[in-house]
Motif scaffolding. Sequence first.
Motif, PDB file in Angstrom:
ATOM      1  N   ASP A 150       0.861  -1.193   0.000  1.00  0.00           N
ATOM      2  CA  ASP A 150       0.000   0.000   0.000  1.00  0.00           C
ATOM      3  C   ASP A 150       0.891   1.234   0.000  1.00  0.00           C
ATOM      4  O   ASP A 150       1.320   1.704   1.058  1.00  0.00           O
ATOM      5  CB  ASP A 150      -0.925   0.004   1.220  1.00  0.00           C
ATOM      6  N   PRO A 151       1.194   1.783  -1.166  1.00  0.00           N
ATOM      7  CA  PRO A 151       2.106   2.926  -1.233  1.00  0.00           C
ATOM      8  C   PRO A 151       1.531   4.196  -0.629  1.00  0.00           C
ATOM      9  O   PRO A 151       2.278   5.152  -0.368  1.00  0.00           O
ATOM     10  CB  PRO A 151       2.344   3.093  -2.741  1.00  0.00           C
ATOM     11  N   GLN A 152       0.225   4.234  -0.375  1.00  0.00           N
ATOM     12  CA  GLN A 152      -0.399   5.434   0.186  1.00  0.00           C
ATOM     13  C   GLN A 152      -0.374   5.449   1.709  1.00  0.00           C
ATOM     14  O   GLN A 152      -0.583   6.506   2.323  1.00  0.00           O
ATOM     15  CB  GLN A 152      -1.853   5.534  -0.292  1.00  0.00           C
ATOM     16  N   ALA A 153      -0.143   4.305   2.323  1.00  0.00           N
ATOM     17  CA  ALA A 153      -0.176   4.226   3.788  1.00  0.00           C
ATOM     18  C   ALA A 153       1.119   4.783   4.376  1.00  0.00           C
ATOM     19  O   ALA A 153       2.141   4.918   3.695  1.00  0.00           O
ATOM     20  CB  ALA A 153      -0.364   2.779   4.228  1.00  0.00           C
ATOM     21  N   ARG A 154       1.087   5.093   5.681  1.00  0.00           N
ATOM     22  CA  ARG A 154       2.319   5.519   6.348  1.00  0.00           C
ATOM     23  C   ARG A 154       3.308   4.362   6.289  1.00  0.00           C
ATOM     24  O   ARG A 154       2.940   3.210   6.080  1.00  0.00           O
ATOM     25  CB  ARG A 154       2.036   5.937   7.795  1.00  0.00           C
ATOM     26  N   LYS A 155       4.566   4.666   6.482  1.00  0.00           N
ATOM     27  CA  LYS A 155       5.639   3.742   6.130  1.00  0.00           C
ATOM     28  C   LYS A 155       5.435   2.323   6.662  1.00  0.00           C
ATOM     29  O   LYS A 155       5.489   1.356   5.910  1.00  0.00           O
ATOM     30  CB  LYS A 155       6.984   4.292   6.617  1.00  0.00           C
ATOM     31  N   GLN A 156       5.195   2.178   7.959  1.00  0.00           N
ATOM     32  CA  GLN A 156       5.086   0.834   8.522  1.00  0.00           C
ATOM     33  C   GLN A 156       3.770   0.147   8.153  1.00  0.00           C
ATOM     34  O   GLN A 156       3.705  -1.080   8.111  1.00  0.00           O
ATOM     35  CB  GLN A 156       5.208   0.872  10.051  1.00  0.00           C
ATOM     36  N   ALA A 157       2.735   0.922   7.874  1.00  0.00           N
ATOM     37  CA  ALA A 157       1.395   0.354   7.730  1.00  0.00           C
ATOM     38  C   ALA A 157       1.158  -0.335   6.389  1.00  0.00           C
ATOM     39  O   ALA A 157       0.266  -1.162   6.276  1.00  0.00           O
ATOM     40  CB  ALA A 157       0.345   1.441   7.938  1.00  0.00           C
ATOM     41  N   GLY A 158       1.941  -0.018   5.370  1.00  0.00           N
ATOM     42  CA  GLY A 158       1.654  -0.558   4.045  1.00  0.00           C
ATOM     43  C   GLY A 158       2.581  -1.665   3.605  1.00  0.00           C
ATOM     44  O   GLY A 158       2.764  -1.891   2.413  1.00  0.00           O
ATOM     45  N   ILE A 159       3.158  -2.409   4.556  1.00  0.00           N
ATOM     46  CA  ILE A 159       4.163  -3.428   4.254  1.00  0.00           C
ATOM     47  C   ILE A 159       3.587  -4.823   4.477  1.00  0.00           C
ATOM     48  O   ILE A 159       2.845  -5.056   5.428  1.00  0.00           O
ATOM     49  CB  ILE A 159       5.414  -3.213   5.133  1.00  0.00           C
ATOM     50  N   SER A 160       3.938  -5.759   3.583  1.00  0.00           N
ATOM     51  CA  SER A 160       3.510  -7.148   3.717  1.00  0.00           C
ATOM     52  C   SER A 160       4.727  -8.074   3.691  1.00  0.00           C
ATOM     53  O   SER A 160       5.815  -7.693   3.253  1.00  0.00           O
ATOM     54  CB  SER A 160       2.532  -7.527   2.606  1.00  0.00           C
ATOM     55  N   PHE A 161       4.518  -9.320   4.157  1.00  0.00           N
ATOM     56  CA  PHE A 161       5.586 -10.313   4.313  1.00  0.00           C
ATOM     57  C   PHE A 161       5.306 -11.450   3.338  1.00  0.00           C
ATOM     58  O   PHE A 161       4.315 -12.169   3.486  1.00  0.00           O
ATOM     59  CB  PHE A 161       5.573 -10.806   5.765  1.00  0.00           C
ATOM     60  N   LEU A 162       6.178 -11.617   2.339  1.00  0.00           N
ATOM     61  CA  LEU A 162       5.960 -12.625   1.302  1.00  0.00           C
ATOM     62  C   LEU A 162       7.070 -13.676   1.300  1.00  0.00           C
ATOM     63  O   LEU A 162       8.235 -13.369   1.582  1.00  0.00           O
ATOM     64  CB  LEU A 162       5.949 -11.970  -0.089  1.00  0.00           C
ATOM     65  N   LEU A 163       6.702 -14.908   0.950  1.00  0.00           N
ATOM     66  CA  LEU A 163       7.657 -15.984   0.700  1.00  0.00           C
ATOM     67  C   LEU A 163       7.776 -16.131  -0.807  1.00  0.00           C
ATOM     68  O   LEU A 163       6.778 -16.324  -1.505  1.00  0.00           O
ATOM     69  CB  LEU A 163       7.163 -17.292   1.315  1.00  0.00           C
ATOM     70  N   ILE A 164       9.014 -16.048  -1.321  1.00  0.00           N
ATOM     71  CA  ILE A 164       9.216 -15.996  -2.767  1.00  0.00           C
ATOM     72  C   ILE A 164      10.239 -17.046  -3.187  1.00  0.00           C
ATOM     73  O   ILE A 164      11.356 -17.090  -2.652  1.00  0.00           O
ATOM     74  CB  ILE A 164       9.699 -14.589  -3.206  1.00  0.00           C
TER      75      ILE A 164
END
Length: 382
Positions: free
Chosen positions: A178-192
């Motif tokens: 979520d590029p519009q959210a504040r820095k910490q709020a728009g991050i997700s954890f992915l397994l790639i």
Amino acid sequence: MTMDIAFTLEQQTFREEVRAFIAARLPSSIRERLRQGHLPNREDTITWQRILAERGWSAPHWPKEYGGAALSQAERLILLDELYRAPAPLPQIFNMNMLGPVLMKFGTSRQREHFLPKLANLDLWFCQGFSEPGAGSDLAALRTSARREGDFYIVNGQKTWTSTAQWADWIFALVRTDPQARKQAGISFLLIDLKSPGITVRPIRSIDGTNHVNEVFFEEVKVPASQLVGEENQGWECAKFLLANERTGIANVGLCQERLELAREMAHAGALAQDPVLQREFAVFDAEIRALELTNARFLLTPSEQVALPAFASVLKLKGTEIQQELHMLLAKLAGEDGLEQPESAEHGPHLVQRYLFSRALSIYGGTSEIQKDILARTVLA
């Protein structure tokens, strides 16, 4: 360890059990390479971790239902100490100390069933995709993006200083969803899966002439949405848990003790055992490592609510780093001119000077020394 660190009879018996197991099962070729200053390679780590897994010791802090040994904090400290003292490879840190606990807390039952056995047996090797150019100490400034398209995320961006990416099968990565959210709020954890089309791993050659860290580039990489850990845009919670979860071993006391023993052996072999300047240096190291050992035990064996965790962890990281760097410098000096010779194969022969050069990175990774001093200033001196 001496007896004033109040280990019980059962814990002392456990130490003897671990020591005997390592003596019987650790391949001599691995022990000798580590003794000469080499870091464990991929094959060393896989071979030894699978041997440890027979006892659940590859995941000593995991519950038994997930293939661990459910050891107490004191037993984990003993196991780690004996592995360092052998010396033997440690269980692969990204699998065991980082991703495994995150999956237990935030993963789905399907993710746990699929990944945890493979993490414990090192059937899959994970690396950590957190740092980026401009997002190191300020991790929340990361810019690698993941946009949702149906059942997939499309990932674009770059990670850097990615340890063991040249050996890894998969990477767990923080991405901005979520590029519009504040820095910490728009991050997700992915397994790639690192074999996915669009991923490039580029080695970074370090000062010791070898490849420890890498850049990882993502260009329109398709990642199944089922490989999201936790909720979308809640990856910062996973990251905080990951970074705070594991306290054991931050000071690397056993490694310091093993390197000091080697320095003494080299001094004897080189007829320097009675040199007064060197004897004074050994005495100082003895005192410093003993103080580190006691502080580490106090930190690990005291209930967390009774100790100032950020300050304790910072003291251990800072002082442990300084002692390790000084020991590696001493070993490089004791190696003398012979230590400057490059063996025909980088995988064999003495590697003490190269290990000294690599040790300069200790004060950077895992939280820079400057950051540790900032934490101490805020929590202790404020």
